[in-house]
Design an enzyme around this catalytic site. Structure first.
Site, short mmCIF file in Angstrom:
data_model
loop_
_atom_site.label_atom_id
_atom_site.label_comp_id
_atom_site.label_asym_id
_atom_site.label_seq_id
_atom_site.Cartn_x
_atom_site.Cartn_y
_atom_site.Cartn_z
N CYS A 66 0.87 -1.18 0.00
CA CYS A 66 0.00 0.00 0.00
C CYS A 66 0.90 1.23 0.00
O CYS A 66 2.06 1.14 -0.40
CB CYS A 66 -0.97 -0.01 1.18
SG CYS A 66 -0.22 0.22 2.79
N ARG A 67 0.40 2.36 0.45
CA ARG A 67 1.21 3.58 0.40
C ARG A 67 2.31 3.56 1.46
O ARG A 67 3.45 3.88 1.17
CB ARG A 67 0.31 4.81 0.60
CG ARG A 67 0.99 6.13 0.32
CD ARG A 67 0.07 7.29 0.57
NE ARG A 67 -0.17 7.47 1.99
CZ ARG A 67 0.58 8.21 2.80
NH1 ARG A 67 1.62 8.85 2.33
NH2 ARG A 67 0.30 8.30 4.08
#
Length: 103
Positions: A66-67
Site C-alpha cells: 500500500c502507500r
C-alpha cells in the site's frame, strides 16, 4: 494475533530483479495506483479484498503493498486469519525506489 511476515521494498526489488515469480497485490485506491505501481503487482483495493477471496490460492504466498505499509498490514492480518500465506511490504510505496508502471 500471529506475526505477519515482512519484506522491505529493497528486498522485494532484489527478488524481482532476480526474476523470481512473486504474487504481489497492491491494495491502494484507484487514484493512488495511477501515480505508479509495481509492474508485477495486481491491483485489488483494500475494501474489495473480502469479495475477491476466490482470486487467492492458499498454496501461494502473497506480498501486499500500500502507500505506507499500514493498510497492507491490515489486509495481511485479515487474509492470514482466512488461512492464506501473506507478507507485508513495510514502508509501502513511499519507500519503493524500483520502477513503477502507470496503468
Amino acid at each position: 494475533m500471529s506475526e505477519i511476515k515482512i519484506i522491505t521494498p529493497a528486498e522485494l526489488e532484489a527478488k524481482l530483479e532476480a526474476g523470481e515469480q512473486l504474487e504481489i497485490v497492491d491494495v491502494r485506491e484507484d487514484e493512488e495506483v495511477q501515480m505508479g505501481m509495481i509492474g508485477e503487482a495486481k491491483h485489488i483495493p483494500m475494501n474489495e479484498i473480502p469479495a475477491n477471496l476466490d482470486q487467492f490460492d492458499k498454496e501461494k504466498e502473497y506480498i501486499f503493498v500500500c502507500r505506507s505499509g499500514r493498510r497492507s498490514e491490515n489486509v495481511c492480518h485479515y487474509l492470514q486469519e482466512q488461512g492464506f500465506k501473506v507478507v507485508n511490504m513495510t514502508g509501502g510505496m513511499l519507500e519503493w525506489t524500483g520502477e513503477v508502471v502507470f496503468k
